[in-house]
Design an enzyme around this catalytic site. Structure first.
Site, short mmCIF file in Angstrom:
data_model
loop_
_atom_site.label_atom_id
_atom_site.label_comp_id
_atom_site.label_asym_id
_atom_site.label_seq_id
_atom_site.Cartn_x
_atom_site.Cartn_y
_atom_site.Cartn_z
CG HIS A 96 -1.87 -1.08 1.35
ND1 HIS A 96 -1.79 -2.07 2.30
CD2 HIS A 96 -2.98 -1.36 0.61
CE1 HIS A 96 -2.79 -2.90 2.15
NE2 HIS A 96 -3.53 -2.51 1.15
CD GLN B 82 -9.28 -4.21 -6.91
OE1 GLN B 82 -10.13 -4.71 -6.18
NE2 GLN B 82 -8.20 -3.63 -6.42
O1 PAF Z 1 -8.00 -3.85 -3.58
C1 PAF Z 1 -8.64 -3.51 -2.57
O2 PAF Z 1 -8.10 -3.37 -1.48
C2 PAF Z 1 -10.13 -3.26 -2.68
O3 PAF Z 1 -10.71 -4.13 -3.60
C3 PAF Z 1 -10.48 -1.80 -3.03
C4 PAF Z 1 -9.93 -1.41 -4.38
C5 PAF Z 1 -9.91 -0.87 -1.96
C6 PAF Z 1 -11.99 -1.62 -3.05
O4 PAF Z 1 -12.57 -1.90 -1.81
#
Ligand code: PAF
Length: 280
Positions: A37, A154
Protein backbone atom coordinates in the site's frame (compact mmCIF):
# COMPACT_ATOMS: atom_id res chain seq x y z
CA UNK A 1 -2.69 14.93 7.49
CA UNK A 2 -6.45 15.54 7.51
CA UNK A 3 -8.92 12.90 8.63
CA UNK A 4 -12.38 12.54 7.13
CA UNK A 5 -15.17 10.21 8.19
CA UNK A 6 -18.01 11.93 6.42
CA UNK A 7 -18.16 11.48 2.61
CA UNK A 8 -19.86 14.87 2.16
CA UNK A 9 -17.09 16.71 4.03
CA UNK A 10 -14.38 15.00 2.02
CA UNK A 11 -16.22 15.76 -1.20
CA UNK A 12 -16.45 19.43 -0.29
CA UNK A 13 -12.76 19.62 0.63
CA UNK A 14 -11.65 17.79 -2.53
CA UNK A 15 -13.77 20.11 -4.67
CA UNK A 16 -12.06 23.14 -3.16
CA UNK A 17 -8.59 21.64 -3.68
CA UNK A 18 -9.42 20.95 -7.31
CA UNK A 19 -10.72 24.49 -7.80
CA UNK A 20 -7.37 25.73 -6.50
CA UNK A 21 -5.75 23.74 -9.30
CA UNK A 22 -4.20 21.08 -7.06
CA UNK A 23 -3.55 17.62 -8.46
CA UNK A 24 -5.44 15.01 -6.43
CA UNK A 25 -4.59 11.31 -6.16
CA UNK A 26 -6.73 8.61 -4.58
CA UNK A 27 -5.24 5.45 -3.10
CA UNK A 28 -8.16 3.14 -2.30
CA UNK A 29 -7.41 0.49 0.34
CA UNK A 30 -9.12 -1.77 2.81
CA UNK A 31 -6.56 -0.85 5.46
CA UNK A 32 -4.19 -2.97 7.50
CA UNK A 33 -1.56 -1.25 5.41
CA UNK A 34 1.71 -2.88 4.39
CA UNK A 35 4.62 -1.94 2.12
CA UNK A 36 2.51 -2.72 -0.93
CA UNK A 37 0.00 0.00 0.00
CA UNK A 38 2.78 2.41 0.91
CA UNK A 39 4.28 1.90 -2.54
CA UNK A 40 0.97 3.16 -3.99
CA UNK A 41 1.28 6.34 -1.93
CA UNK A 42 4.89 6.69 -3.12
CA UNK A 43 3.73 6.24 -6.73
CA UNK A 44 1.11 8.98 -6.24
CA UNK A 45 3.79 11.30 -4.90
CA UNK A 46 6.11 10.49 -7.79
CA UNK A 47 3.33 11.31 -10.25
CA UNK A 48 3.17 14.81 -8.77
CA UNK A 49 -0.02 14.71 -6.69
CA UNK A 50 -0.32 17.65 -4.33
CA UNK A 51 -3.13 15.96 -2.39
CA UNK A 52 -2.96 12.21 -1.72
CA UNK A 53 -6.17 10.81 -0.27
CA UNK A 54 -5.95 7.28 1.16
CA UNK A 55 -9.29 5.61 1.78
CA UNK A 56 -9.34 2.91 4.43
CA UNK A 57 -12.61 1.02 4.21
CA UNK A 58 -13.33 -2.68 4.49
CA UNK A 59 -16.09 -2.72 1.92
CA UNK A 60 -18.81 -5.14 3.02
CA UNK A 61 -20.44 -5.43 -0.40
CA UNK A 62 -17.39 -7.03 -2.05
CA UNK A 63 -17.35 -9.96 0.40
CA UNK A 64 -19.53 -12.99 -0.29
CA UNK A 65 -21.38 -15.01 2.35
CA UNK A 66 -18.88 -17.12 4.29
CA UNK A 67 -15.92 -14.92 3.27
CA UNK A 68 -13.73 -13.10 5.78
CA UNK A 69 -15.51 -9.72 6.11
CA UNK A 70 -15.87 -9.97 9.89
CA UNK A 71 -12.37 -11.20 10.55
CA UNK A 72 -10.59 -9.11 7.89
CA UNK A 73 -7.67 -7.49 9.80
CA UNK A 74 -8.21 -3.89 10.89
CA UNK A 75 -5.91 -1.42 12.65
CA UNK A 76 -6.96 2.17 12.02
CA UNK A 77 -4.45 3.67 14.43
CA UNK A 78 -1.49 2.00 12.72
CA UNK A 79 -2.93 2.84 9.29
CA UNK A 80 -3.18 6.49 10.27
CA UNK A 81 0.47 6.60 11.40
CA UNK A 82 1.68 4.79 8.26
CA UNK A 83 -0.26 7.09 5.93
CA UNK A 84 1.09 10.18 7.63
CA UNK A 85 4.66 8.88 7.51
CA UNK A 86 4.32 7.93 3.84
CA UNK A 87 3.22 11.43 2.90
CA UNK A 88 -0.55 11.10 2.43
CA UNK A 89 -2.32 14.44 2.94
CA UNK A 90 -5.74 13.03 3.87
CA UNK A 91 -7.15 9.77 5.17
CA UNK A 92 -10.77 8.76 4.67
CA UNK A 93 -12.15 6.42 7.32
CA UNK A 94 -15.89 6.09 6.76
CA UNK A 95 -18.13 3.70 8.65
CA UNK A 96 -20.17 1.19 6.60
CA UNK A 97 -23.35 3.13 7.48
CA UNK A 98 -21.85 6.30 6.07
CA UNK A 99 -21.09 4.57 2.80
CA UNK A 100 -24.23 2.45 2.51
CA UNK A 101 -27.53 3.74 3.78
CA UNK A 102 -30.02 1.14 4.95
CA UNK A 103 -31.97 1.44 1.70
CA UNK A 104 -28.91 1.64 -0.61
CA UNK A 105 -30.08 0.16 -3.90
CA UNK A 106 -27.69 1.18 -6.70
CA UNK A 107 -24.77 -1.03 -7.73
CA UNK A 108 -22.26 -0.92 -10.56
CA UNK A 109 -21.73 -4.07 -12.57
CA UNK A 110 -18.99 -4.79 -15.11
CA UNK A 111 -20.24 -7.62 -17.26
CA UNK A 112 -17.30 -8.98 -19.23
CA UNK A 113 -13.84 -8.78 -17.67
CA UNK A 114 -15.21 -9.59 -14.22
CA UNK A 115 -16.84 -12.88 -15.18
CA UNK A 116 -13.78 -15.19 -15.14
CA UNK A 117 -10.88 -15.77 -12.74
CA UNK A 118 -11.72 -14.35 -9.25
CA UNK A 119 -15.10 -13.14 -10.49
CA UNK A 120 -16.17 -16.71 -11.28
CA UNK A 121 -15.12 -17.94 -7.84
CA UNK A 122 -16.36 -14.94 -5.86
CA UNK A 123 -19.80 -14.07 -7.24
CA UNK A 124 -20.69 -10.42 -6.57
CA UNK A 125 -17.11 -9.50 -5.64
CA UNK A 126 -16.44 -7.15 -8.55
CA UNK A 127 -19.94 -5.67 -8.31
CA UNK A 128 -18.97 -4.66 -4.78
CA UNK A 129 -15.55 -3.39 -5.88
CA UNK A 130 -16.99 -1.33 -8.76
CA UNK A 131 -19.74 0.08 -6.55
CA UNK A 132 -17.44 1.25 -3.80
CA UNK A 133 -14.91 2.65 -6.28
CA UNK A 134 -17.62 4.53 -8.17
CA UNK A 135 -18.60 6.07 -4.83
CA UNK A 136 -14.99 6.90 -3.91
CA UNK A 137 -14.35 8.38 -7.37
CA UNK A 138 -17.46 10.56 -7.02
CA UNK A 139 -16.53 11.64 -3.50
CA UNK A 140 -12.89 12.50 -4.19
CA UNK A 141 -13.01 13.16 -7.94
CA UNK A 142 -9.26 12.56 -8.15
CA UNK A 143 -7.13 13.26 -11.22
CA UNK A 144 -5.79 9.74 -10.87
CA UNK A 145 -6.14 6.68 -8.65
CA UNK A 146 -3.38 4.17 -7.92
CA UNK A 147 -3.86 0.40 -7.76
CA UNK A 148 -1.50 -2.52 -7.30
CA UNK A 149 -0.78 -5.04 -10.06
CA UNK A 150 -1.32 -7.87 -7.57
CA UNK A 151 -5.05 -7.48 -8.18
CA UNK A 152 -4.56 -7.73 -11.92
CA UNK A 153 -8.18 -8.51 -12.77
CA UNK A 154 -9.39 -5.71 -10.51
CA UNK A 155 -7.21 -3.22 -12.37
CA UNK A 156 -8.63 -4.27 -15.75
CA UNK A 157 -12.21 -4.17 -14.45
CA UNK A 158 -11.70 -0.71 -12.93
CA UNK A 159 -10.11 0.62 -16.12
CA UNK A 160 -13.13 -0.64 -18.05
CA UNK A 161 -15.57 0.93 -15.58
CA UNK A 162 -13.74 4.26 -15.78
CA UNK A 163 -13.80 4.11 -19.58
CA UNK A 164 -17.40 2.99 -19.96
CA UNK A 165 -18.84 5.35 -17.35
CA UNK A 166 -16.70 8.35 -18.41
CA UNK A 167 -15.18 8.98 -15.01
CA UNK A 168 -12.30 10.89 -16.58
CA UNK A 169 -9.86 9.51 -14.02
CA UNK A 170 -6.48 8.06 -14.89
CA UNK A 171 -5.82 4.61 -13.43
CA UNK A 172 -2.16 4.19 -12.48
CA UNK A 173 -0.75 0.76 -11.73
CA UNK A 174 2.15 0.06 -9.37
CA UNK A 175 4.22 -3.16 -9.46
CA UNK A 176 3.67 -6.00 -7.00
CA UNK A 177 5.62 -5.57 -3.77
CA UNK A 178 7.00 -8.81 -2.36
CA UNK A 179 8.42 -10.02 0.92
CA UNK A 180 12.11 -10.92 0.71
CA UNK A 181 10.92 -14.52 0.35
CA UNK A 182 9.04 -13.61 -2.84
CA UNK A 183 5.56 -13.85 -1.32
CA UNK A 184 3.34 -11.08 -2.68
CA UNK A 185 2.40 -8.70 0.13
CA UNK A 186 -1.21 -8.91 1.24
CA UNK A 187 -3.13 -8.00 4.37
CA UNK A 188 -4.35 -11.62 4.36
CA UNK A 189 -0.76 -12.92 4.80
CA UNK A 190 -1.33 -12.24 8.48
CA UNK A 191 -3.66 -15.30 8.56
CA UNK A 192 -0.80 -17.64 7.54
CA UNK A 193 1.01 -19.88 10.00
CA UNK A 194 4.80 -20.15 9.46
CA UNK A 195 4.32 -23.47 7.61
CA UNK A 196 1.52 -22.06 5.45
CA UNK A 197 3.72 -19.07 4.66
CA UNK A 198 6.56 -21.38 3.62
CA UNK A 199 4.20 -23.41 1.40
CA UNK A 200 2.83 -20.23 -0.16
CA UNK A 201 6.26 -19.44 -1.66
CA UNK A 202 5.50 -22.08 -4.31
CA UNK A 203 3.03 -19.63 -5.90
CA UNK A 204 5.64 -17.07 -6.97
CA UNK A 205 8.11 -19.92 -7.49
CA UNK A 206 5.80 -21.39 -10.14
CA UNK A 207 5.26 -18.02 -11.83
CA UNK A 208 8.99 -17.36 -11.98
CA UNK A 209 9.62 -20.81 -13.43
CA UNK A 210 7.16 -20.18 -16.26
CA UNK A 211 8.70 -16.80 -17.04
CA UNK A 212 12.21 -18.29 -17.11
CA UNK A 213 11.10 -21.11 -19.44
CA UNK A 214 9.33 -18.74 -21.82
CA UNK A 215 12.42 -16.54 -21.92
CA UNK A 216 14.41 -19.59 -23.00
CA UNK A 217 12.08 -21.18 -25.54
CA UNK A 218 9.80 -18.33 -26.69
CA UNK A 219 6.44 -19.92 -26.00
CA UNK A 220 4.80 -22.77 -24.11
CA UNK A 221 1.45 -24.58 -24.43
CA UNK A 222 -0.87 -23.04 -21.80
CA UNK A 223 -2.82 -26.23 -21.01
CA UNK A 224 0.34 -28.19 -20.16
CA UNK A 225 1.82 -25.37 -18.08
CA UNK A 226 -1.44 -24.87 -16.16
CA UNK A 227 -1.54 -28.59 -15.35
CA UNK A 228 2.13 -28.62 -14.29
CA UNK A 229 1.68 -25.57 -12.05
CA UNK A 230 -1.40 -27.08 -10.40
CA UNK A 231 0.61 -30.25 -9.66
CA UNK A 232 3.53 -28.22 -8.32
CA UNK A 233 1.21 -26.23 -6.03
CA UNK A 234 -0.45 -29.40 -4.74
CA UNK A 235 2.98 -30.93 -4.04
CA UNK A 236 3.64 -27.91 -1.83
CA UNK A 237 0.42 -28.49 0.14
CA UNK A 238 -1.45 -25.70 -1.64
CA UNK A 239 -4.96 -26.08 -3.03
CA UNK A 240 -5.17 -24.34 -6.40
CA UNK A 241 -8.36 -22.35 -6.97
CA UNK A 242 -7.33 -21.47 -10.49
CA UNK A 243 -4.24 -21.35 -12.66
CA UNK A 244 -4.86 -19.35 -15.84
CA UNK A 245 -2.94 -17.81 -18.71
CA UNK A 246 -4.82 -14.91 -20.27
CA UNK A 247 -4.55 -12.05 -22.72
CA UNK A 248 -3.39 -8.99 -20.76
CA UNK A 249 -6.32 -6.82 -21.85
CA UNK A 250 -9.28 -9.05 -22.65
CA UNK A 251 -8.49 -11.56 -19.88
CA UNK A 252 -9.50 -14.30 -22.31
CA UNK A 253 -7.59 -17.59 -21.94
CA UNK A 254 -4.75 -18.06 -24.43
CA UNK A 255 -3.42 -21.26 -25.96
CA UNK A 256 0.24 -20.29 -25.89
CA UNK A 257 2.13 -18.57 -23.11
CA UNK A 258 4.47 -16.00 -24.61
CA UNK A 259 5.66 -12.44 -24.05
CA UNK A 260 2.81 -10.18 -22.91
CA UNK A 261 0.57 -12.98 -21.59
CA UNK A 262 -0.48 -12.80 -17.93
CA UNK A 263 -0.29 -15.95 -15.82
CA UNK A 264 -2.47 -15.79 -12.71
CA UNK A 265 -2.76 -18.08 -9.73
CA UNK A 266 -5.25 -18.23 -6.89
CA UNK A 267 -4.52 -20.90 -4.31
CA UNK A 268 -5.31 -21.76 -0.74
CA UNK A 269 -2.55 -22.13 1.81
CA UNK A 270 -4.47 -23.66 4.68
CA UNK A 271 -7.72 -21.70 4.74
CA UNK A 272 -6.22 -18.54 3.29
CA UNK A 273 -6.84 -17.72 -0.34
CA UNK A 274 -3.86 -16.02 -1.97
CA UNK A 275 -3.53 -14.50 -5.42
CA UNK A 276 -0.51 -13.60 -7.50
CA UNK A 277 0.36 -13.03 -11.16
CA UNK A 278 3.15 -12.31 -13.56
CA UNK A 279 3.18 -10.49 -16.88
CA UNK A 280 5.46 -12.61 -19.02
O1 PAF B 1 -8.00 -3.85 -3.58
C1 PAF B 1 -8.64 -3.51 -2.57
O2 PAF B 1 -8.10 -3.37 -1.48
C2 PAF B 1 -10.13 -3.26 -2.68
O3 PAF B 1 -10.71 -4.13 -3.60
C3 PAF B 1 -10.48 -1.80 -3.03
C4 PAF B 1 -9.93 -1.41 -4.38
C5 PAF B 1 -9.91 -0.87 -1.96
C6 PAF B 1 -11.99 -1.62 -3.05
O4 PAF B 1 -12.57 -1.90 -1.81
Amino acid sequence: MLTFNDPAKLQQWARLRRMKGEKIALVPTMGYLHEGHLSLIAAAKKKGAKQIVVSVFVNPVQFGPGEDYEKYPRDEKADFAKCRKAGATAIFLPSPRMMYMDDHSVYVNEESLSTGLCGARRPGHFRGVCTVLAKLFNIVNPHFAVFGQKDYQQVQVVKRMVRDLNFGIEIAVAPIVREESGLAMSSRNTYLSPVEQQNALAIYGALKMVRAKVRKVGKLPAATVRRQIAQFLAKNSLKPDYVEAVDAETLQPVEAIKKGVVVLIAAYSGKTRLIDNIII
